[in-house]
Scaffold this motif. Structure first.
Motif, short mmCIF file in Angstrom:
data_model
loop_
_atom_site.label_atom_id
_atom_site.label_comp_id
_atom_site.label_asym_id
_atom_site.label_seq_id
_atom_site.Cartn_x
_atom_site.Cartn_y
_atom_site.Cartn_z
N THR A 4 0.83 -1.20 0.00
CA THR A 4 0.00 0.00 0.00
C THR A 4 0.87 1.25 0.00
O THR A 4 2.08 1.18 0.21
CB THR A 4 -0.93 0.01 1.22
OG1 THR A 4 -0.12 0.07 2.41
CG2 THR A 4 -1.78 -1.26 1.27
N SER A 5 0.23 2.38 -0.23
CA SER A 5 0.99 3.64 -0.22
C SER A 5 1.55 3.93 1.17
O SER A 5 2.61 4.55 1.29
CB SER A 5 0.07 4.78 -0.67
OG SER A 5 -1.11 4.83 0.13
N THR A 82 -9.62 4.79 -3.83
CA THR A 82 -8.70 3.68 -3.59
C THR A 82 -8.58 2.87 -4.88
O THR A 82 -9.57 2.36 -5.39
CB THR A 82 -9.20 2.79 -2.45
OG1 THR A 82 -9.30 3.57 -1.25
CG2 THR A 82 -8.24 1.63 -2.21
N SER A 90 -3.30 1.89 -3.54
CA SER A 90 -3.03 3.26 -3.13
C SER A 90 -4.34 4.02 -2.99
O SER A 90 -5.21 3.93 -3.88
CB SER A 90 -2.11 3.96 -4.14
OG SER A 90 -1.89 5.31 -3.78
N THR A 91 -4.47 4.73 -1.89
CA THR A 91 -5.60 5.64 -1.71
C THR A 91 -5.13 7.02 -2.13
O THR A 91 -4.42 7.71 -1.40
CB THR A 91 -6.09 5.64 -0.25
OG1 THR A 91 -6.48 4.31 0.11
CG2 THR A 91 -7.26 6.58 -0.07
N ILE A 92 -5.52 7.42 -3.33
CA ILE A 92 -5.03 8.66 -3.91
C ILE A 92 -5.86 9.82 -3.37
O ILE A 92 -7.09 9.75 -3.31
CB ILE A 92 -5.11 8.60 -5.45
CG1 ILE A 92 -4.34 7.36 -5.95
CG2 ILE A 92 -4.56 9.85 -6.08
CD1 ILE A 92 -4.42 7.16 -7.44
N ASP A 93 -5.16 10.90 -2.95
CA ASP A 93 -5.85 12.05 -2.36
C ASP A 93 -6.90 12.62 -3.31
O ASP A 93 -8.02 12.92 -2.91
CB ASP A 93 -4.83 13.12 -1.97
CG ASP A 93 -3.90 12.63 -0.87
OD1 ASP A 93 -4.26 11.67 -0.17
OD2 ASP A 93 -2.80 13.21 -0.73
N PRO A 111 -3.16 12.03 -11.05
CA PRO A 111 -3.24 11.87 -9.59
C PRO A 111 -2.68 13.09 -8.87
O PRO A 111 -1.70 13.69 -9.32
CB PRO A 111 -2.40 10.62 -9.32
CG PRO A 111 -1.45 10.56 -10.46
CD PRO A 111 -2.16 11.15 -11.65
N ARG A 113 -1.57 14.63 -5.01
CA ARG A 113 -1.24 14.31 -3.61
C ARG A 113 -1.08 15.62 -2.83
O ARG A 113 -0.43 16.56 -3.31
CB ARG A 113 0.03 13.48 -3.52
CG ARG A 113 0.47 13.17 -2.08
CD ARG A 113 1.59 12.16 -2.06
NE ARG A 113 1.09 10.81 -2.28
CZ ARG A 113 0.76 9.97 -1.32
NH1 ARG A 113 0.85 10.35 -0.05
NH2 ARG A 113 0.32 8.77 -1.59
N VAL A 128 4.09 10.32 -5.00
CA VAL A 128 3.12 10.60 -6.05
C VAL A 128 3.41 9.75 -7.29
O VAL A 128 2.50 9.40 -8.05
CB VAL A 128 3.12 12.11 -6.38
CG1 VAL A 128 4.35 12.51 -7.18
CG2 VAL A 128 1.85 12.50 -7.14
N ASP A 131 1.60 6.55 -6.65
CA ASP A 131 0.19 6.70 -7.01
C ASP A 131 -0.02 6.57 -8.51
O ASP A 131 -0.95 5.90 -8.98
CB ASP A 131 -0.33 8.06 -6.54
CG ASP A 131 -0.30 8.20 -5.03
OD1 ASP A 131 -0.26 7.17 -4.34
OD2 ASP A 131 -0.31 9.35 -4.54
N SER A 146 1.77 13.90 -12.89
CA SER A 146 1.09 13.96 -11.60
C SER A 146 1.22 15.37 -11.04
O SER A 146 1.91 16.22 -11.61
CB SER A 146 1.67 12.93 -10.63
OG SER A 146 1.57 11.62 -11.15
#
Length: 611
Positions: A4-5, A82, A90-93, A111, A113, A128, A131, A146
């Motif tokens: 995961t991130s 997610t 990754s849970t991208i902002d 993406p 961040r 990033v 992501d 990104s």
């Protein structure tokens, strides 16, 4: 195990931290780590709200479920999405979706961040890029662009993540290999430990194993070099120190930091003096300590302890806002510029850098005074680094002061804790937090004064040849280890740190005695050793072959001769080229001849020698 991130971010800081997070290890707690996590969460929430407020209704999705194919998504902005790919998550902002502009062009996903700090690091760009990698694996095509939004001004920075894809993928493979192993990675303490929630756990384990990473001044290459020699602990390293003499002809000899001597000081709990530390004397001493926020490069507190003629006066200069900094520094200069025979002492380069950065913001009539103060500033840490070895794992002001038994108002307070206090004070203006910061700054100044006085007593005792008095600490000079040891002592058996090393040394001594020393031993041993493979002469490549022939007998001058036996010998020489020189081996071939007329037997080599 899915990477995961959060695990990727931990691995960039420390592999051990990543392993502990993946294993679900309970954190021991860290006030700064908890505060930093809360700051990031708050900043992420604020920036997400700012982005969604500018989006049209129906075009924004908050934490949506990822559809089977993102290409058919209807939103133009997704927050908290997610994304999952092969063993990656990754849970991208935030993700910005840009529809295709024409036929044949694909929809673009960017993406985003959110990072709360004003300064970006290499780790931020790699995060990033991670992501973007997960998103590209999900889409089945490359995501080469990104965006990072950071700082209190919400500055937007574009990152070309296409160039970082190979590096990020290599890091994810390393994480997979580490997590699939049953054993944890080698424990190595680093600079991130002060910000880590597992700090106490890892340090306690390192102390139990006496790991080399406890010595904060030792680099990774140095640790690897020592481990290749079988040295894994601080105690083992302490037995390797050998005093070195300074070359007589050296005009400006270097003064490196010997980690072996540092380990020896820890093992013997002794302050070692290597060389002659020099701290300039003056009628008035100013012990300076400046507190600031490194991320925003702001300085909010200046502490100055002035000692003159036996009297001590402490000054504090506080700045409520960044705009007040030039005024605060100006007050500091005006308070000390008229002191007689002034000398400023500071610990490390932080204070000097702060004075240099603030100089252009000062009024013009104070800038020459600032230059004069900088010329009379002395970095105490540089003298300690070269000459003084305290029995501590680092030369930090807190650890050295703690060894010298200086009592602080809050023993657990650190520089990172001051960052938390300052940000808390900016939020609520609490007077008790300000009092804590002022007391912390005051303690640093008094601790610096105690260290300077201790080093001066060491230097005075060194020049007079007497031991340091009035200090309840063992002290010695590194040169004493050669003076106390007689000349014959070099032939006695060495003291080993463990029985295993003792056995290795005994075997090595036996091999050396058998192969090199032949006193009162049988001559047959020499013949046996010469036949050993390591004593054989290595074959060399022939660079050139020449032949020498004869067409007449040197005795009767008859040409009726015949070749008999072929001979050869090698000539080793140096050959010079345009860009260097190399070994050059020439093989010379010759023959033994027999004259059919007079029966004489000769060689061309013999004739050449006679001629």
């Amino acid at each position: 195990m899915t990477v995961t991130s959060r695990l990727f971010e931990a691995y960039l800081k420390c592999p051990t931290k990543c392993f502990l997070r993946a294993a679900g290890e309970t954190a021991t707690g860290n006030a700064y780590a908890e505060w930093a996590w809360a700051q990031n969460a708050s900043y992420r929430s604020e920036e997400s709200q700012r982005l969604t407020q500018g989006a049209k209704s129906g075009e924004c999705a908050i934490r949506p479920r990822a559809p089977g194919n993102l290409k058919f998504a209807k939103w133009r902005l997704a927050v908290g999405l997610t994304v999952r790919a092969d063993r990656l998550q990754s849970t991208i902002d935030a993700i910005e979706r840009l529809p295709s502009q024409g036929r044949g062009e694909s929809t673009q996903f960017i993406p985003i961040r959110f990072i709360c700090t004003d300064k970006l690091t290499r780790d931020d760009t790699l995060l990033v890029a991670f992501d973007a990698l997960v998103l590209s694996d999900t889409l089945g095509r490359e995501v080469g662009l990104s965006e990072i939004v950071h700082g209190h001004k919400s500055v937007s920075v574009e990152v070309k993540t296409g160039t970082l894809t190979s590096q990020v993928r290599k890091l994810t493979e390393e994480i997979h290999a580490m997590l699939s192993s049953d054993s944890p990675p080698d424990l190595v303490l680093n600079r991130h430990c002060a910000e880590c929630e597992f700090q106490n756990r890892c340090r306690q384990k390192a102390i139990e194993t006496d790991d080399l990473s406890l010595l904060s001044g030792m680099t990774e290459n140095e640790r690897a070099r020592h481990r290749s020699k079988g040295i894994f602990t601080v105690k083992q390293l302490s037995y390797t120190f050998r005093p070195r003499k300074t070359p007589k002809r050296a005009k400006n000899p270097a003064q490196p930091r010997y980690m072996a001597l540092q380990a020896l000081a820890i093992r013997e709990n002794t302050v070692y003096l290597h060389g002659h530390p020099q701290l300039p004397s003056s009628k008035t001493q100013v012990y300076l300590d400046i507190e600031g926020l490194p991320d925003s490069e702001s300085y909010y507190l200046i502490g100055a302890l002035v000692v003159s003629g036996g009297t001590k006066t402490f000054h504090s200069f506080w700045a409520d806002h960044k705009s007040d900094e030039p005024t605060v520094f100006g007050k500091f200069i005006e308070a000390i510029r008229d002191l007689p025979e002034l000398r400023i002492f500071h610990y490390g380069k932080y204070e000097r850098v702060a004075l240099l950065r603030m100089k252009p913001q000062l009024p013009e009539h104070l800038q020459p005074t600032m230059d004069a103060l900088l010329e009379r500033a002395t970095n105490v840490l540089s003298a300690i680094h070269r000459h003084v070895y305290f029995p501590t794992f680092s030369n930090s002001l807190k650890e050295v002061g703690r060894f010298l038994r200086f009592e602080r108002a809050e023993e657990s307070a650190t520089g990172l804790q001051c960052i938390v206090w300052r940000n808390s004070w900016q939020a609520n203006k609490a007077p008790d937090i300000r009092a804590r910061l002022l007391q912390y700054n005051r303690d640093d100044c008094y601790a610096l004064k105690g260290i300077v006085e201790f080093i001066r007593r060491l230097a005075e005792a060194d020049s007079s040849g007497a031991s340091v008095s009035q200090v309840p600490f063992k002290n010695a000079e590194s040169e004493d280890r050669t003076k106390d040891r007689p000349h014959w002592d070099m032939f006695r058996p060495r003291e080993c740190a463990s029985e295993d090393f003792k056995k290795v040394a005994r075997c090595a001594y036996f091999d050396y005695q058998r192969e090199k020393v032949y006193v009162r031993t049988h001559p047959h041993f020499k013949v046996v050793n010469k036949a050993h493979r390591k004593f054989r002469r290595l074959s060399s490549r022939i660079n050139k072959v020449e032949s020498i022939e004869s067409n007449q007998c040197p005795h009767c001058r008859s040409r009726k001769i015949e070749k008999d036996k072929q001979l050869s010998h090698d000539v080793i020489d140096l050959k010079f080229f345009r860009h260097g020189v190399k070994k050059w081996i020439t093989r010379v071939l010759s023959w033994r001849y027999r004259c059919l007329k007079c029966g004489n037997s000769f060689r061309v080599h013999d004739r050449k020698v006679r001629d």
